[in-house]
Design a protein around this motif. Structure first.
Motif, PDB file in Angstrom:
ATOM      1  N   ARG C  74     -12.172 -15.630  21.815  1.00  0.00           N
ATOM      2  CA  ARG C  74     -13.706 -15.975  22.728  1.00  0.00           C
ATOM      3  C   ARG C  74     -13.568 -16.189  24.107  1.00  0.00           C
ATOM      4  NH1 ARG C  74     -13.567 -20.920  24.585  1.00  0.00           N
ATOM      5  NH2 ARG C  74     -11.889 -22.272  23.543  1.00  0.00           N
ATOM      6  N   THR C  77     -15.533 -20.738  28.130  1.00  0.00           N
ATOM      7  CA  THR C  77     -16.842 -21.377  28.555  1.00  0.00           C
ATOM      8  C   THR C  77     -16.456 -22.855  29.050  1.00  0.00           C
ATOM      9  OG1 THR C  77     -17.255 -22.024  26.190  1.00  0.00           O
ATOM     10  CG2 THR C  77     -18.382 -20.199  26.831  1.00  0.00           C
ATOM     11  N   TYR C  84     -21.962 -29.260  26.940  1.00  0.00           N
ATOM     12  CA  TYR C  84     -22.624 -28.829  25.871  1.00  0.00           C
ATOM     13  C   TYR C  84     -23.832 -29.969  25.305  1.00  0.00           C
ATOM     14  CZ  TYR C  84     -18.619 -25.468  25.634  1.00  0.00           C
ATOM     15  OH  TYR C  84     -17.851 -24.593  26.396  1.00  0.00           O
ATOM     16  N   VAL C 224     -27.667 -23.234  28.130  1.00  0.00           N
ATOM     17  CA  VAL C 224     -26.879 -21.830  28.343  1.00  0.00           C
ATOM     18  C   VAL C 224     -26.516 -22.109  29.870  1.00  0.00           C
ATOM     19  CG1 VAL C 224     -27.187 -19.503  28.841  1.00  0.00           C
ATOM     20  CG2 VAL C 224     -28.418 -20.592  26.969  1.00  0.00           C
ATOM     21  N   THR C 225     -27.310 -22.678  30.835  1.00  0.00           N
ATOM     22  CA  THR C 225     -26.791 -22.603  32.355  1.00  0.00           C
ATOM     23  C   THR C 225     -25.443 -23.308  32.265  1.00  0.00           C
ATOM     24  OG1 THR C 225     -28.216 -24.388  32.544  1.00  0.00           O
ATOM     25  CG2 THR C 225     -28.997 -21.816  33.254  1.00  0.00           C
ATOM     26  N   PHE C 228     -22.417 -21.794  29.975  1.00  0.00           N
ATOM     27  CA  PHE C 228     -21.981 -20.693  30.683  1.00  0.00           C
ATOM     28  C   PHE C 228     -21.736 -20.445  32.127  1.00  0.00           C
ATOM     29  CE2 PHE C 228     -23.382 -19.754  26.130  1.00  0.00           C
ATOM     30  CZ  PHE C 228     -22.595 -18.940  25.679  1.00  0.00           C
ATOM     31  N   SER C 229     -22.068 -21.742  32.562  1.00  0.00           N
ATOM     32  CA  SER C 229     -21.860 -21.729  34.224  1.00  0.00           C
ATOM     33  C   SER C 229     -22.658 -20.801  34.889  1.00  0.00           C
ATOM     34  CB  SER C 229     -20.612 -21.749  34.719  1.00  0.00           C
ATOM     35  OG  SER C 229     -19.669 -22.648  33.776  1.00  0.00           O
ATOM     36  N   PHE C 257     -25.553 -20.030  20.861  1.00  0.00           N
ATOM     37  CA  PHE C 257     -24.189 -19.813  21.673  1.00  0.00           C
ATOM     38  C   PHE C 257     -23.667 -18.410  21.557  1.00  0.00           C
ATOM     39  CE2 PHE C 257     -19.571 -20.066  21.886  1.00  0.00           C
ATOM     40  CZ  PHE C 257     -19.316 -20.823  23.064  1.00  0.00           C
ATOM     41  N   VAL C 260     -25.242 -15.328  23.331  1.00  0.00           N
ATOM     42  CA  VAL C 260     -25.201 -15.498  24.793  1.00  0.00           C
ATOM     43  C   VAL C 260     -23.702 -15.016  24.930  1.00  0.00           C
ATOM     44  CG1 VAL C 260     -25.164 -16.842  26.900  1.00  0.00           C
ATOM     45  CG2 VAL C 260     -27.030 -17.275  25.327  1.00  0.00           C
ATOM     46  N   MET C 261     -22.855 -15.550  24.327  1.00  0.00           N
ATOM     47  CA  MET C 261     -21.377 -15.133  24.571  1.00  0.00           C
ATOM     48  C   MET C 261     -21.316 -13.950  24.268  1.00  0.00           C
ATOM     49  SD  MET C 261     -18.342 -16.231  21.994  1.00  0.00           S
ATOM     50  CE  MET C 261     -19.041 -14.919  20.662  1.00  0.00           C
ATOM     51  N   LEU C 264     -22.813 -11.609  27.089  1.00  0.00           N
ATOM     52  CA  LEU C 264     -22.083 -11.742  28.415  1.00  0.00           C
ATOM     53  C   LEU C 264     -20.723 -11.026  28.553  1.00  0.00           C
ATOM     54  CD1 LEU C 264     -22.646 -15.660  29.435  1.00  0.00           C
ATOM     55  CD2 LEU C 264     -23.745 -13.319  30.507  1.00  0.00           C
ATOM     56  N   GLU C 265     -20.250 -11.095  27.119  1.00  0.00           N
ATOM     57  CA  GLU C 265     -19.032 -10.418  27.177  1.00  0.00           C
ATOM     58  C   GLU C 265     -19.087  -8.796  27.129  1.00  0.00           C
ATOM     59  OE1 GLU C 265     -16.428 -12.465  28.294  1.00  0.00           O
ATOM     60  OE2 GLU C 265     -15.091 -11.222  27.039  1.00  0.00           O
TER      61      GLU C 265
END
Lengths: 338, 181, 745
Positions: C74, C77, C84, C224-225, C228-229, C257, C260-261, C264-265
Motif C-alpha cells: 500500500r 499515507t 484519520y 481525504v485531504t 492523503f495530504s 480510503f 481514493v488510495m 491516486l496510485e
C-alpha cells in the motif's frame, strides 16, 4: 464468482452429455440459488449447462390420475396453476410461503428440489464447513445454530433443507423423475434427499450427471383437509424455523389417512410414517395429535440455539393437524395463525 | 436442435486450469429497444444494466435475491435481475424503471402514486418497489391490503415506507380498475 | 414575520420524488468515468492475529486485473492517528485499512483487487490467498464485564452521565415498591438498502471528484485531504443522494480510503462498492448490557432511579452513546444514579445507529416503568403522568418546550387506551392474546452551526445551497419550502442544492438536527436576500416602497408589495435593475442561541402506543397497530414528517421482534451477515401506523421552531411493544428481539 464457460443445449440428452463431459460442469435453470452461491464462491463451476429453455419441461400434465410437473415449471406457475390449487392446495400453499414473488417467478421445480442449505457456515467461505469442504469440521454444532436441524443430524453436519415445496411434496408422496447417462429412473421423494451422515456434502441421491425432469404427484391430493403451517422469524420472505405439512382424509370425526411432514428441522423434508400410522383410524383429537408429535420428535436433539425447535415443532404439529382436521388451512397473507 | 450460442470471443490468456473468457452474443429488448450485445456468461442482468447500459435505475441492494431492489420485469414478470445471468435471457424483453414513464415524461400511474403517497424516503429501493408493484398488478393475485403486503414482501425498505407503499399500490390498483379490499 | 407562510406546515410531495421514481437519482456507486476501474475488497476470515503471508499472484494474473493492494504494497499515507479522525470519530486510534499485518476484527479488509471490470475484480478477489497466525480473541461482552471502564476521554458532543443526585441507593432501599432487572438488546447492523460505495473520478493533475456514501460531504472531504495530504481545492465530494444510512454514513468507511488510495496510485478513476456481507464488517449498534432499578412510593412516585449500561467497543476506539442519560430526565426523580461503562471486544468500533443509545436505555427504563405500574396496579399511562418531569433534572434547566402531556392524551385517545383492561392476559380473540403497551420516547432537539447561500435571479428563480445531505429525510423538500416562503415564491421556482463539499459549511446530517440547522441557515440567507432586494427597491426613483421597512411589505409572486396596499409594489426584476445587478447572492451562518442554551433543554417527546397479537401456543408476535404521538415543535412538512416517524417505528418493530446480529464467539464473527438471515422487517410485518403531531410552540431551540424527527420514532417503540407483549402474555421479555422461542416457556 469465478469465470466459467457456458452452453445451451437443445435437448435433455445433450445437456446430460455436456455435464458428463466436463468435470465441474453444472446445470443451471432459474439460477436463483446457484448464482447466489456462485457469488459467495461456494459454488465454482467450470461450465454452466443452461437447461432453462429446454423444450417440454415447463408443462403440468395429467398423468395416471395425478399430475406430472415438468422440472422447469416455475414456482409461481406451479402455485397458481388451477389444477394444483384445486387438487393439491397443500402444495400451492407451501410454494407460496417460500421466498418472494420475484424469486418464485424465476425458480423452478427442479431447482427447488436441489436448493442447498441456508446454514450460515456453509455460505461463508471464511469458515469451515463439512458440506462445503469435507473434512474441515462443522462449527454450527457449537456455534450459531438457531436455524439448524434437530432430527437426523450427525456430528458432521446439522444443516437443514430449506425448501417449503419439498415438505409438501413429501407429504403428498410425490416422486421425482430423473434421467442421466444410465437412463431414466424414478425416485420417491422420501428417498431423494438424504441425511448428512458422514457425507454431508451430498444433499440428495441424484447422481452427479443426472438431471431432474419432472415431479409426479399421485392422485391423492387431500384438498379438503390440509394445512401448511410455517413458523419463521418474520411474517414473510424468511426460511422456516419449523414448518409442517399436514394432510388428512377424514371419515366423520376420525382420521382415515394421514400425512405429516416437517420442514426446517432436518437435512431433508422430515416425514414420519410411524406417526402417520398412529393417526390412522384415530379420532381427530388433540391427544392423538400430541401423541403423533411426541413420536415424530422422540429422537430430536437440540444444539443450544435451536433447542427451542423441539417444543416449537411439537406445538406446530398439533396446530397443523388441528387445522387440517377442521378444514381451516393456514392462509398465506393472513398472518393470524388460525 | 443444438443452440450453443455463438461463442465469439477467443479464449483469453488465463492461468492454467481456468475457464476461458467467452463472450456470447445475445439479443435483449430493453425498455422497447432491441439491442444486440456481447456478454460474458458471468455477467448478471443487473450488472449488464447498471455497468454496460448505464441504466442505474435498477439498484443493487444485496446482489443475492434478498432485497428486491434489482427487480425488473422480464417478459412481463417481476424477477430479481441480480440472480439472472444475462446470457441465459437471450431474446427476452426487459422493462426497467427507466422504461415506465411515457415518452413525453408523464409518469406511470404507479410512479405517480408513489410520489403522491410519499411511498419512499431515500429512494434506493424505490425502482424495485415500483417494478415489483407493476408486476403485482399484472399478476392479479392481490385483492386486499393484506395480500398486497404479502406479495410485496420481496421488496425490503429500510426506511420503512411500507404503509405508504401499500397505499400507493391500492390507489394504482383502483385506477387500473382492480378492486382493492 | 413579514410573510405569511404558505409552504411551511403544508403537506408537500418530495421535490426529488420524480428523480427517485424514475431511477434518475444517482447514488455514490452510480457515477462513472471513461476510465473507471473497479475495486473489490477481500475480507479477513479471522478475528484477531496477523497475516503471515498473502499470495496475490493468481489474482494479479487474472484477466483484467490492474493491481492488488495489500498492507505489503500500500502507498504511504498520513503518519499520525489524528489525521484519520473524522468529524464524529470517538476517542481512540481510528482504523487504518491495509495498515499492517495485524488483524483486529473479523471481516477486516485485507486486500483490494482493482480490475477493469467489476466481475474481473470479483473473480480475482477469490484468488487472493491469505495465511493467518491466529491470536486469541474475545467477542463476548459478558466475558469482559469485569474489565468494564469509564471511558477516560469523552466523545465530543456526547455528554457523560450526569453526576448522581440525591442518594439513590438509600432511597431505593427505603422505597416500598422496587423493581430491579437486567435488560439486553441484540447488536444490530444498519443495513441501509444502498451498500456503501465510493466512486473517485480522477482528473489529470490529480484533482479528485469523490462520490461517497456519506451523511456529510465535508466530512469525507476533510478525511481525504488529511489522510492523503491533499489540498482542499483538489478534493470535491458530491453526494446528492444517499440510499439510506441511519448513522452508517456518519463516518467515512473503509471503501472510501481504498477507492481514493487506488485512484491516486493508479492515476485513474476507481469505484469500490461493498457487498452486502461487507456491510456487516464495520460499525453496528453495540452490544449493551443494562441493569435498572426503580424505587417508588405506594402512589407510584419515583424515589430512586439507578441505571447502569455496559457497552462493547473495539480495541482501538471508545465509542460512546451513553444510553442511560435519558433515565435522568424522562421522569421527575430526586435520587438518580446513572453509570455508563465500556468493555473492549474484538470487533470493529460500534457506530451511531438511529437514535444512538436512546432506544436501548429507554427500552430498559420504559420496561421498568411498566413493571412498576404492574406491581402497583396502576395504569401505565397514569404512572407516567404521576412522574411527569417539568424540568430537565440532569442539567437543572427548563425544557425549551414539552407538550408530552398532550401527546399522551391525544395518543391515548386515538389508540383507545381507555378501553384497556389492565390485567395481563385479559384480552384475547380466538387463539391470540391481545396486548396493549405504551412507552415514552425522548430525544435531543439539537441545532448546530451551519451556513447557507441563497441566490435570487432577476427572473425570479431562487437557489439555496448548503453542504448538508438528504438521506431520505426530506431535506431537499423542507429547504425548498422554507426558501419559497421567505421570498413568497412557488416551490417550483426554488432549487435546493445540497450534498456537495463545495457548498457552504454544514454539519453532518445526523442527530436529528438537520431541519433546525440547515433550515435556519437557509432561512437566514433568504432573509438577507430579501433585505438586499428591499433596499434596491427603496432606492428606485419614485419607489412606492421608499419608506417601507421589512415589516411593512410582503414578498409575493415575484413582487415586493406594501402590506397596507398591495397594489403598490415593485417587481424583483425592477428592484434588481435599480440595484444594477441581475442576481442577489447572500450567505448567512446561524448557530444556537447561547443564552437560550444556557437556560433551556431542547428535547423532542413521543408517546407510543402499540397493540400486539400473540399466538398463545406458538409464541408468534404480530404488531397490529401503533399510534405514535409526537411533540416536535413546528412541523415543516406533515407528509414527509409522517414518513420519518413511520420509518422510525418500523425500525423499532425490527428491534423489538426481528433484528439480531449473531456473533459466533468461537470464530469472533457475525454469522448472519446477509439480509436473508438478518431479518429487517418486510412489508407483511407492518400494519397500521398512526402518527400524530401535537401542537407545540417552540421558540428557543432554533430560529424556525422545529425539532428533528429522524430519530424520535424509534425511541420508545421497542419498549411499547415489549410492554404490549407482557400485557398480552404475562411474560416479561427483557432481551430483544422477542422471537417466538422466548414466548414458548
Amino acid at each position: 464468482m469465478n469465470r466459467f464457460s457456458y452452453s445451451r443445449p437443445g435437448a435433455v440428452s445433450e445437456a446430460v452429455r455436456a455435464v458428463q463431459a466436463e468435470a465441474g460442469a453444472k446445470f443451471i435453470a432459474g439460477g436463483t440459488n446457484l448464482v447466489d452461491l456462485m457469488k459467495y464462491d461456494v459454488e465454482r463451476p467450470r461450465r454452466l449447462v443452461d437447461v432453462g429453455a429446454l423444450p417440454g419441461l415447463d408443462r403440468i400434465e395429467e398423468q395416471a390420475g395425478g399430475l406430472r410437473i415438468g422440472a422447469l415449471v416455475t414456482n409461481s406457475a406451479l402455485a397458481y396453476d388451477p389444477r394444483i390449487q384445486e387438487r393439491y392446495p397443500l402444495l400451492s400453499r407451501a410454494v407460496l410461503s417460500g421466498a418472494s414473488p420475484q424469486l418464485r417467478n424465476a425458480a423452478t421445480t427442479g431447482g427447488n428440489l436441489l436448493q442447498r442449505t441456508r446454514c450460515y457456515y456453509f455460505y461463508d467461505t471464511g469458515t469451515p464447513c463439512n458440506k462445503r469442504e469435507p473434512g474441515t469440521g462443522c462449527p454450527a454444532v457449537n456455534g450459531v445454530n438457531r436455524i439448524h436441524a434437530i432430527l437426523g443430524t450427525s456430528e458432521h453436519c446439522i444443516a437443514t433443507h430449506p425448501s417449503d415445496m419439498c415438505v409438501a411434496l413429501a407429504a403428498l408422496e410425490a416422486s421425482v423423475e430423473v434421467t442421466g447417462p444410465g437412463g431414466d429412473r424414478r425416485i420417491a421423494l422420501a428417498d431423494f434427499h438424504r441425511l448428512p451422515g458422514d457425507q454431508p456434502e451430498r444433499d440428495s441421491t441424484l447422481g452427479a450427471d443426472e438431471i431432474v425432469t419432472a415431479v409426479q404427484l399421485p392422485p391423492k391430493g387431500f384438498p379438503a383437509n390440509y394445512t401448511y403451517l410455517k413458523l419463521r422469524d418474520r411474517q414473510s420472505y424468511a426460511f422456516a424455523l419449523v414448518s409442517v405439512a399436514a394432510a388428512l382424509e377424514m371419515d366423520g370425526g376420525s382420521i382415515r389417512e394421514a400425512r405429516l411432514a416437517l420442514g426446517g428441522v432436518a437435512h431433508k423434508p422430515w416425514r414420519d410414517p410411524q406417526a402417520e400410522a398412529l393417526l390412522r383410524g384415530r379420532p381427530a383429537t388433540r391427544e392423538a395429535f400430541a401423541e403423533a408429535a411426541a413420536l415424530v420428535l422422540k429422537d430430536a436433539r437440540g444444539y443450544g440455539g435451536n433447542t427451542f425447535k423441539i417444543e416449537l415443532a411439537r406445538r406446530a404439529i398439533i396446530r397443523a393437524l388441528s387445522q387440517a382436521a377442521a378444514g381451516t388451512p393456514q392462509p398465506i397473507a393472513d398472518k393470524h395463525i388460525a | 436442435m443444438p443452440v450453443d450460442p455463438a461463442a465469439t470471443g477467443a479464449a483469453a490468456a488465463s492461468p492454467a486450469g481456468r475457464a476461458p473468457a467467452m463472450q456470447h452474443r445475445i439479443t435483449l429488448t430493453i425498455n422497447g429497444t432491441r439491442r444486440q450485445m456481447e456478454v460474458a456468461p458471468w455477467t448478471t442482468l443487473l450488472d449488464l444494466l447498471r455497468e454496460e447500459m448505464e441504466l442505474t435505475g435498477t439498484k443493487k441492494g444485496c446482489d443475492h435475491g434478498q432485497c428486491g431492489a434489482c427487480t425488473v420485469l422480464l417478459n412481463g414478470q417481476r424477477i430479481n435481475s441480480c440472480l439472472a445471468l444475462a446470457v441465459t435471457k437471450d431474446g427476452a424483453e426487459v422493462l426497467t424503471v427507466e422504461g415506465l414513464a411515457a415518452a413525453d415524461g408523464t409518469l406511470h400511474p404507479m410512479q405517480a402514486a408513489f410520489v403522491e403517497h410519499d411511498a419512499f424516503q431515500c429512494g434506493y429501493c424505490t425502482p424495485g418497489q415500483i417494478c415489483s408493484a407493476v408486476g403485482l398488478l399484472k399478476e392479479g393475485h392481490a385483492r386486499s391490503a393484506e395480500e398486497i403486503r404479502e406479495l410485496m414482501s420481496g421488496n425490503l425498505c429500510r426506511c420503512g415506507a411500507y404503509p405508504n407503499i401499500v397505499a400507493a399500490i391500492e390507489q394504482a390498483m383502483q385506477q387500473a380498475g382492480v378492486a382493492a379490499r | 414575520m413579514p410573510n405569511s407562510e404558505t409552504h411551511f406546515g403544508a403537506p408537500r410531495s418530495r421535490v426529488d420524488g420524480r428523480l427517485k421514481v424514475t431511477g434518475a437519482a444517482k447514488y455514490a456507486g452510480e457515477f462513472t468515468a471513461p476510465d473507471l476501474a473497479h475495486g473489490y475488497v477481500v475480507s479477513s476470515a479471522i478475528a484477531k492475529g496477523r497475516i503471515t503471508a498473502i499470495d496475490t499472484a493468481a489474482a494479479e494474473a487474472a484477466p483484467g486485473v490492474l493491481r492488488v493492494f495489500t498492507h505489503e504494497n500500500r502507498p504511504t499515507t498520513a503518519w499520525l492517528n489524528s489525521s484519520y479522525r473524522d468529524e464524529v470519530a470517538p476517542p481512540g486510534k481510528p482504523f487504518r485499512p491495509l495498515y499492517d499485518a495485524e488483524v483486529v476484527y473479523s471481516g477486516q479488509p485485507v486486500a483490494l483487487v482493482v480490475a477493469e471490470s467489476f466481475e474481473a475484480a470479483r473473480d480475482a478477489a477469490a484468488l487472493v490467498r491469505v495465511t493467518y497466525e491466529h491470536a486469541p480473541h474475545e467477542t463476548n461482552l459478558r466475558n469482559v464485564l469485569a474489565e468494564a471502564y469509564v471511558p477516560p476521554k469523552e466523545r465530543p458532543g456526547i455528554d457523560p452521565p450526569p453526576n448522581p443526585r440525591g442518594d439513590a441507593a438509600a432511597a431505593y432501599a427505603a422505597a416500598p415498591i422496587k423493581v430491579e432487572n437486567g435488560y439486553h438488546v441484540a447488536p444490530e447492523h444498519h443495513n441501509p438498502m444502498e451498500p456503501h460505495a465510493t466512486t473517485v473520478v480522477w482528473e489529470a493533475g490529480g484533482k479528485l471528484t469523490i462520490h461517497d456514501k456519506i451523511q456529510g460531504a465535508q466530512n469525507t472531504q476533510s478525511y481525504v485531504t488529511s489522510v492523503f495530504s491533499l489540498p482542499k481545492k483538489d478534493v470535491r465530494v458530491i453526494a446528492p443522494f444517499v440510499g439510506g444510512a441511519f448513522g452508517s454514513g456518519l463516518r467515512p468507511q473503509y471503501q472510501l480510503f481504498l477507492a481514493v488510495m487506488a485512484s491516486l496510485e493508479l492515476k485513474r478513476s476507481v469505484r469500490v462498492v461493498l457487498t452486502r456481507d461487507q456491510m456487516f464488517t464495520f460499525g453496528y449498534r453495540p452490544d449493551t448490557i443494562q441493569t435498572l432499578a426503580l424505587g417508588a412510593d405506594r402512589e407510584g412516585r419515583l424515589q430512586a432511579v439507578m441505571h447502569e449500561a455496559i457497552a462493547g467497543t473495539s480495541p482501538f476506539e471508545d465509542f460512546q452513546e451513553v444510553v442511560v442519560n435519558w433515565s435522568g430526565l424522562a421522569y421527575h426523580c430526586d435520587n438518580v444514579d446513572l453509570k455508563y461503562k465500556l468493555a473492549k471486544i474484538d470487533t470493529y468500533t460500534p457506530l451511531d445507529m438511529r437514535a444512538p443509545g436512546a432506544p436501548l436505555g429507554m427500552f430498559a427504563l420504559e420496561s421498568g416503568m411498566d413493571e412498576l405500574a404492574h406491581a402497583l396496579k396502576i395504569d401505565p399511562l397514569e404512572l407516567r403522568l404521576r412522574n411527569y418531569a417539568e424540568m430537565d433534572q440532569n442539567t437543572g434547566r427548563q425544557f425549551s418546550s414539552k407538550e408530552l402531556r398532550a401527546a399522551y392524551r391525544l395518543g391515548a385517545e386515538r389508540f383507545g387506551w381507555a378501553r384497556r383492561s389492565h390485567e395481563p392476559r385479559s384480552m384475547r380473540e380466538g387463539r391470540e392474546l391481545i396486548g396493549w403497551g405504551m412507552a415514552t420516547g425522548v430525544w435531543e432537539a439539537g441545532m448546530q452551526q451551519a451556513s447557507a447561500r441563497a441566490t435570487l435571479t432577476a427572473g425570479g428563480k431562487l437557489e439555496v445551497a448548503i453542504a448538508t445531505a438528504d438521506i431520505g429525510t426530506g431535506t431537499y423538500t423542507i429547504l425548498t419550502q422554507i426558501a419559497a416562503d421567505a421570498l413568497g415564491l412557488r416551490m417550483e421556482d426554488v432549487t435546493a442544492r445540497i450534498g456537495d463539499s463545495a457548498l457552504p459549511t454544514s454539519p453532518i446530517e445526523g442527530g436529528s438536527w438537520t431541519a433546525a440547522s440547515a433550515g435556519s441557515a437557509v432561512q437566514a440567507a433568504c432573509y438577507a436576500v430579501r433585505e438586499t432586494l428591499l433596499n434596491y427597491a427603496r432606492r428606485m426613483e419614485n419607489s412606492p416602497l421608499a419608506n417601507a421597512g421589512l415589516d411593512h411589505v410582503v414578498f409575493t409572486a415575484g413582487h415586493i408589495a406594501l402590506r397596507s396596499d398591495p397594489s403598490r409594489s415593485v417587481s424583483f426584476a425592477d428592484a434588481m435593475r435599480a440595484g444594477g445587478v441581475d442576481r442577489i447572492e447572500q450567505e448567512e451562518t446561524t448557530a444556537p442561541d447561547k443564552g437560550n442554551m444556557a437556560k433551556f433543554s431542547p428535547y423532542t417527546h413521543a408517546a407510543v402506543f402499540a397493540e400486539v397479537r400473540v399466538d398463545e401456543e406458538l409464541g408468534a408476535v404480530r404488531v397490529t397497530r401503533v399510534v405514535d404521538a409526537i411533540a416536535a415543535g413546528r412541523i415543516i412538512n406533515p407528509k414527509t414528517a409522517r414518513s420519518q416517524i413511520i420509518g422510525g417505528v418500523v425500525f423499532g418493530i425490527g428491534m423489538a421482534l426481528t433484528e439480531e446480529s449473531m456473533l459466533d464467539h468461537r470464530l469472533g464473527r457475525f454469522m448472519n451477515h446477509n439480509i436473508a438471515e438478518y431479518h429487517l422487517p418486510v412489508n407483511a410485518d407492518i400494519r397500521e401506523i398512526d402518527v400524530l403531531f401535537v401542537d407545540e410552540e417552540e421558540s428557543k431551540a432554533n430560529p424556525i421552531g422545529v425539532k428533528g424527527l429522524g430519530e424520535i420514532g424509534i425511541v420508545g417503540t421497542a419498549a411499547a411493544i415489549a410492554n404490549a407483549v407482557f400485557h398480552a402474555t404475562g411474560k416479561r421479555i427483557r432481551e430483544l428481539p422477542i422471537t417466538l422461542d422466548k414466548l414458548l416457556d
